[in-house]
Motif scaffolding. Structure first.
Motif, mmCIF file in Angstrom:
data_model
loop_
_atom_site.group_PDB
_atom_site.id
_atom_site.type_symbol
_atom_site.label_atom_id
_atom_site.label_comp_id
_atom_site.label_asym_id
_atom_site.label_seq_id
_atom_site.Cartn_x
_atom_site.Cartn_y
_atom_site.Cartn_z
ATOM 1 N N ASP A 180 0.850 -1.189 0.000
ATOM 2 C CA ASP A 180 0.000 0.000 0.000
ATOM 3 C C ASP A 180 0.886 1.238 0.000
ATOM 4 O OD1 ASP A 180 -2.966 1.104 0.998
ATOM 5 O OD2 ASP A 180 -1.287 2.322 1.704
ATOM 6 N N ASN A 182 0.400 4.334 0.912
ATOM 7 C CA ASN A 182 0.424 5.138 2.133
ATOM 8 C C ASN A 182 1.206 4.472 3.254
ATOM 9 O OD1 ASN A 182 -1.216 7.519 1.512
ATOM 10 N ND2 ASN A 182 -2.783 5.995 1.076
ATOM 11 N N LEU A 183 1.028 3.158 3.376
ATOM 12 C CA LEU A 183 1.719 2.454 4.454
ATOM 13 C C LEU A 183 3.228 2.472 4.224
ATOM 14 C CD1 LEU A 183 -0.728 -0.536 5.034
ATOM 15 C CD2 LEU A 183 -0.576 1.626 6.277
ATOM 16 N N LYS A 185 4.898 4.810 2.749
ATOM 17 C CA LYS A 185 5.387 6.143 3.100
ATOM 18 C C LYS A 185 5.415 6.334 4.616
ATOM 19 C CE LYS A 185 4.636 10.997 2.785
ATOM 20 N NZ LYS A 185 3.956 12.115 2.161
ATOM 21 N N GLN A 186 4.365 5.845 5.273
ATOM 22 C CA GLN A 186 4.299 6.028 6.719
ATOM 23 C C GLN A 186 5.516 5.418 7.411
ATOM 24 O OE1 GLN A 186 0.402 4.579 7.867
ATOM 25 N NE2 GLN A 186 -0.632 6.149 6.655
ATOM 26 N N VAL A 189 8.461 7.598 6.946
ATOM 27 C CA VAL A 189 8.364 8.771 7.818
ATOM 28 C C VAL A 189 8.804 8.392 9.234
ATOM 29 C CG1 VAL A 189 6.756 10.387 8.914
ATOM 30 C CG2 VAL A 189 6.537 9.877 6.472
ATOM 31 N N ASP A 233 8.194 13.771 -3.508
ATOM 32 C CA ASP A 233 7.995 13.440 -2.101
ATOM 33 C C ASP A 233 9.249 12.762 -1.550
ATOM 34 O OD1 ASP A 233 7.242 12.378 0.346
ATOM 35 O OD2 ASP A 233 5.203 11.905 -0.335
ATOM 36 N N VAL B 624 -6.852 5.466 4.145
ATOM 37 C CA VAL B 624 -5.566 4.891 4.569
ATOM 38 C C VAL B 624 -4.512 5.994 4.697
ATOM 39 C CG1 VAL B 624 -3.756 3.229 4.035
ATOM 40 C CG2 VAL B 624 -6.131 2.668 3.539
ATOM 41 N N ALA B 625 -4.545 6.933 3.762
ATOM 42 C CA ALA B 625 -3.582 8.036 3.818
ATOM 43 C C ALA B 625 -3.767 8.850 5.101
ATOM 44 C CB ALA B 625 -3.735 8.940 2.596
ATOM 45 N N MET B 627 -4.740 7.637 7.945
ATOM 46 C CA MET B 627 -4.552 6.811 9.148
ATOM 47 C C MET B 627 -3.151 7.002 9.718
ATOM 48 S SD MET B 627 -7.041 4.393 9.840
ATOM 49 C CE MET B 627 -6.424 2.746 9.851
ATOM 50 N N PHE B 628 -2.789 8.224 9.945
ATOM 51 C CA PHE B 628 -1.460 8.550 10.417
ATOM 52 C C PHE B 628 -1.622 9.884 11.129
ATOM 53 C CE2 PHE B 628 3.243 8.999 9.146
ATOM 54 C CZ PHE B 628 3.622 7.833 9.785
ATOM 55 N N THR B 632 -0.461 11.104 6.273
ATOM 56 C CA THR B 632 0.700 10.636 5.514
ATOM 57 C C THR B 632 1.261 11.760 4.650
ATOM 58 O OG1 THR B 632 -0.443 8.522 5.378
ATOM 59 C CG2 THR B 632 1.533 8.771 4.054
ATOM 60 N N ASP B 633 0.355 12.577 4.123
ATOM 61 C CA ASP B 633 0.795 13.668 3.270
ATOM 62 C C ASP B 633 0.855 14.941 4.107
ATOM 63 O OD1 ASP B 633 1.280 15.545 1.381
ATOM 64 O OD2 ASP B 633 -0.344 14.942 0.030
ATOM 65 N N MET B 634 2.077 15.380 4.433
ATOM 66 C CA MET B 634 2.221 16.500 5.362
ATOM 67 C C MET B 634 2.018 17.850 4.684
ATOM 68 S SD MET B 634 2.573 15.227 8.349
ATOM 69 C CE MET B 634 3.393 16.345 9.502
#
Ligand code: FES
Lengths: 312, 652
Positions: A180, A182-183, A185-186, A189, A233, B624-625, B627-628, B632-634
């Protein structure tokens, strides 16, 4: 009027990172899209080596490695000397608490011996057990202090300890996330929040083999790269490592004989095509390192890389 | 107008202006982002908030936490000292956060989004007059005589016409039955309760004597998790009392889907209807007790709820609400007699209950009510309206167009699914600050009572602070390696001790667990993703919004900047935010006060278009993006990005 092919110019590029003396990544466009941007470093082929003899590998692979199974050093030398591995992907499967449950010290000793025996970069990966990996990788990081290696996997549940171990001894890490964008990237981070340099992270966004989620893996890789290129990014500009062999050789089609799967052709050819097709698709989608098991697929991939670059 | 005073805190000379008379020093300081230690939520039991009054007047109670000497030197507990004049206050080192040498006000900026006073809240919508749909009319008739022998009914009707201009009045037959007696009981003076219907006026109750000016209504927000009620004085146009309860249907499922599923079981629908009727009865009981107003004086009820809650309250089968193509049973439902619901709502049998029209299966009367109550239906400005509850509702638009969706957030914002969560009532921790050096918290509770749990705004505050202090990572997990006893592992899961047992009203530690944070993250992700998806569906971006209205049952405060810190909203200009409190109640009040507003509500429902998130593939990805913490996108969170980067750099 002459035709002018459109050119995609991107805002961002993949970081070039140093994996044990070998430069990985650095491209400013999708791999092989030389019309859009640069690809300073060819994708790399890593070979999988284990610290114990695998008991679940395809007979096809047993035929290739049989005599070296159980001797990680001999195995590593074989893939470097005979098969031209660019890197070793050393999987410490033996530390799995539900399997051989080797001690961290034993596993680290194996890793040290392998690192000493070959002159290519080594990526040392735990068993994948999130309880055990932090402990094992800490000892590995310490034992290999002074030699730059990559350790992994750092996952959501283990990234703190694995990241800290890597930072403590100046190693890099593989950040392994579920399939995924997003996961992925998380996790990057979180690792950088920990203080880990973004230049010492490789990302493993989870590989799906042909027939087992390859299309999905392809689009996730592609979206990972689009985030890096189009959105510039920084948290997504890490080179990608794809564990192709492990996934491809899990497929039934790479293990079961023609008698059982009539009309599917010779088992050996089938297996290495399975691995090669998965690898080539993911290389096009953006993988910088593919981890393979079969030398013939490696040869095929190498040929494919050079023809995609327009060399042959 | 409450008087406002200026407080100067030493050492450092920090000035806090505009503190209302009677507010505690602690609350005034904390709301102005000046830290004074407070471990017991301001209930006077920890003694950590000691300050010295250098000059000015406070009203303070004696505390065992202060010695006689200290008392005579001017030491007081900041949480027990009410501001009665301009003050100069000295904060001793032991009361300062992180034992700082000089007090410093945190640079959170002065702008926190607009908090409205009750008066301001009521003036969000203008252009209506107090003209309730149900009225009490005092009718004085001339007694019959030999030359005036009109029958009782005709006499009554004639008086209504002569005095109030009402013609074509219909009368409930039971009142005709009693009429001869009622008219004569107090010399031909009666009070008629009259309701406006589509077919003209109707007398629904007749009492002898004068009861004018004793006309009340109950308005309710029927939430999936929490039910709020207010008792309104229809003559004066004011709120007399307010009460809330958790919806008793919770025992049969947390969200609307599980309630619908339960309604399909044998007797399920009846059970759920009775559960909400019981909840409403408890609220009415409390409203009546609190206000001292007789139950008989309630003549009208209005309820705003989502489509499922409305169906279940009225006993309508909600089965098809959750089946494609998601068609609700009705949009406009005629008023019903309150006594006919379940075992009966305990009010007079003449009392009718109005519900708000629904737009779609998942965009219900509560949101129509919110749009009405916040005045969006009447504004030119492009407005985002968000009702933060179990069913998070999002609306974008203005007087010309409205587009709405809902996204299932779960009950976390209302304290549900949170280990020590509770409603926003007395003893709930509502404000939290955490020292980034010592990780010690400072708290305020609602009514400065001993802390017994944490309400929605407290959880948002706490998680925002834990994140900024580095106690929690962006994935919502605790850093258990921190040098603090407050972060610990209990029963295999990690938690932060917000209130130690010795200061809590429950005698147990009040904690925030990783699971709590997880539930909050899911809830806020659903809301953020819902807003994003809705914005994209009308090709707008956050920057196109001219105002943002936030509604929710958060008690008095919802710090928008803290909600931004955890990513409920992006860091857009705080000036465009307005927190309106319970939006559904606002609309329900208007409808009870003015029959024009009833028509306006119908208009809102007709204007609103619904977008279904379950059909939208982008929603899941946005979810999902989000869920942080905060996201996730700052790119939407430059301030938090800087804060977190600073913290990471400090940690190296
Ligand atoms: S005594 Fe004032 S906050 Fe505890």
């Amino acid at each position: 009027m002459t035709f002018q092919a459109p050119v995609e110019t991107y805002k961002g590029a993949i970081r070039q990172i140093d994996v044990g003396g070998v430069a990985v990544g650095g491209e400013s466009a999708f791999p092989f899209h030389s019309f859009d941007g640069e690809m300073p470093n060819d994708p790399k082929i890593a070979f999988e080596v284990w610290d114990i003899a695998p008991d679940d590998w395809s007979v096809t692979l047993n035929g290739v490695y049989g005599d070296t199974f159980g001797d990680s050093v001999a195995w590593a030398k074989k893939v470097v000397d005979e098969f031209g591995a660019d890197m070793i992907y050393l999987r410490l499967r033996g530390t799995d608490p539900n399997g051989a449950a080797r001690s961290a010290a034993d596993a680290a000793a194996t890793a040290k011996a392998v690192v000493a025996a070959v002159d290519v970069p080594v990526i040392v990966i735990g068993s994948g057990d999130v309880e055990r990996d932090p402990e094992v990788l800490k000892v590995v990081a310490e034992t290999l202090g002074g030699t730059k290696v990559v350790i992994g996997n750092a996952e959501e549940d283990t990234y703190r300890s694995v990241g800290a171990a890597a930072m403590g001894y100046q190693h890099s890490v593989v950040a392994f996330s579920p399939m995924d964008v997003n996961l992925a990237k998380q996790l990057n981070v979180l690792l950088s929040q920990l203080g880990l340099d973004e230049g010492s992270i490789l990302m493993d966004p989870t590989t799906g083999a042909l027939g087992y989620g390859l299309e999905y893996a392809y689009t996730v890789f592609e979206r990972d790269r689009l985030a890096a290129f189009s959105q510039n990014d920084a948290k997504m500009q890490m080179p990608i490592i794809a564990t192709v062999g492990q996934e491809a050789w899990k497929a039934k089609e790479t293990k079961v004989s023609e008698d059982e799967l009539p009309g599917t052709g010779d088992l050996v050819t089938r297996g290495l095509m399975w691995e090669s097709l998965t690898a080539i698709a993911l290389l096009v989608a953006g993988a910088n390192i593919v981890v393979l098991r079969h030398p013939e697929s490696a040869a095929l991939i190498r040929k494919a890389i050079s023809s995609l670059k327009g060399e042959a | 107008m409450t008087e406002r005073y200026t407080l100067t805190f030493q050492p450092g000379g920090v000035v806090v202006a505009d503190a209302p008379r009677g507010e505690t020093i602690l609350r005034a300081a904390m709301l102005a982002d000046l830290h004074i230690n407070a471990s017991c939520g301001g209930s006077g039991s920890c003694g950590k908030c000691r300050v010295k009054i250098v000059s000015g007047e406070v009203e303070s109670e004696r505390s065992a936490k202060l010695s006689d000497d200290e008392w005579s030197e001017g030491y007081r507990l900041a949480c027990r000292s009410h501001i009665m004049s301009d003050l100069e206050v000295f904060v001793p080192e032991t009361s300062r956060m992180g034992n700082a040498a000089v007090l410093e006000r945190e640079s959170r900026g002065d702008r926190k989004g607009r908090l409205l006073t009750p008066a301001e809240l009521q003036s969000l919508v203008t252009g209506w007059s107090l003209d309730p749909v149900v009225k009490k009319l005092c009718v004085q008739m001339i007694p019959p005589s030999e030359n005036d022998n009109l029958n009782d009914l005709a006499r009554f009707k004639k008086a209504l016409k002569d005095e109030f201009g009402l013609s074509n009045v219909s009368i409930d037959s039971i009142w005709i039955r009693n009429m001869p007696h009622v008219l004569r009981e107090q010399d031909w003076l009666v009070t008629a309760t009259v309701v406006d219907t589509t077919y003209g006026s109707k007398v629904i109750e007749l009492e002898s004597g004068s009861h004018c000016g004793e006309d009340y209504s109950v308005v309710m927000d029927i939430g999936t998790t929490t039910v709020w009620g207010q008792l309104l004085d229809l003559g004066e146009g004011v709120t007399v009392a307010q009460a809330s309860r958790y919806n008793k249907q919770i025992s049969y499922g947390d969200d609307v889907i599980s309630r619908i599923v339960f309604s399909q079981k044998p007797n399920g629908r009846e059970t759920l209807q009775q559960a909400i009727v019981d909840t409403i009865n408890e609220i009415v009981d409390e409203l009546v007790t609190e206000s001292g107003i007789e139950r008989e004086r309630i003549s009208h009820m209005v309820a705003a709820g989502n489509t499922t809650m409305t169906c279940l309250m009225l006993g309508i089968d909600p089965k098809y609400l959750r089946m494609a193509p998601y068609v609700p049973p009705a949009d406009f439902i005629p008023p019903v007699r309150a006594v006919n619901l379940g075992d009966g709502i305990k009010v007079g049998r003449h009392v009718h209950l109005h519900t708000f029209p629904s737009v779609a299966s998942y965009v219900g009367g509560d949101i129509v009510s919110g749009i009405l109550g916040s005045g969006i239906f009447d504004t030119e400005q492009i407005t985002l309206y968000i009702d933060i509850g179990t069913n998070g509702e999002v609306v974008i638009g203005n007087k010309e167009w409205l587009i709405a969706t809902s996204c299932s957030a779960g009950p976390a914002f209302e304290g549900g699914g949170i280990k020590h969560g509770m409603r926003a009532t007395d003893g709930a921790v509502e404000t939290v600050r955490i020292d980034p050096v010592t990780y010690e918290p400072t708290l305020l509770t609602i009514s400065d009572a001993k802390p017994i749990g944490i309400c929605g705004s407290g959880i948002i505050d706490a998680v925002a602070e834990l994140l900024k202090a580095g106690v929690v990572s962006q994935n919502g997990k605790f850093d258990v390696g921190l040098p603090s006893d407050r972060v610990r592992t209990a029963d295999g899961s990690n938690e932060y001790v917000l209130v130690e047992a010795r200061y809590s009203g429950t005698g147990e530690d009040i904690v925030i667990t990783e699971t709590d944070i997880d539930n909050l993250v899911r809830a806020k992700a659903a809301i953020f993703a819902g807003i994003m998806t809705l914005l994209e569906s009308v090709a707008l971006d956050w920057t196109d919004l001219e105002q943002i209205y936030v509604a929710g049952g958060f008690g008095k405060y919802l710090r928008i900047d803290q909600a931004q810190a955890i990513g409920v909203f992006p860091e857009v200009d705080l000036d465009i935010f307005t927190f309106v409190g319970n939006g559904s109640l606002l609309g329900a009040r208007l409808v009870s006060f003015s029959k024009d507003m009833l028509k306006a509500a119908e208009q809102v429902a007709r204007t609103m278009t619904n977008i279904d998130m379950s059909d939208n593939p982008m929603f899941m990805d946005r979810y999902v993006a989000a869920m942080f913490l905060p996201h996730t996108d700052m790119k939407y969170f430059p301030r938090m990005e800087a804060t977190l980067a600073e913290r990471a750099a400090g940690g190296r």
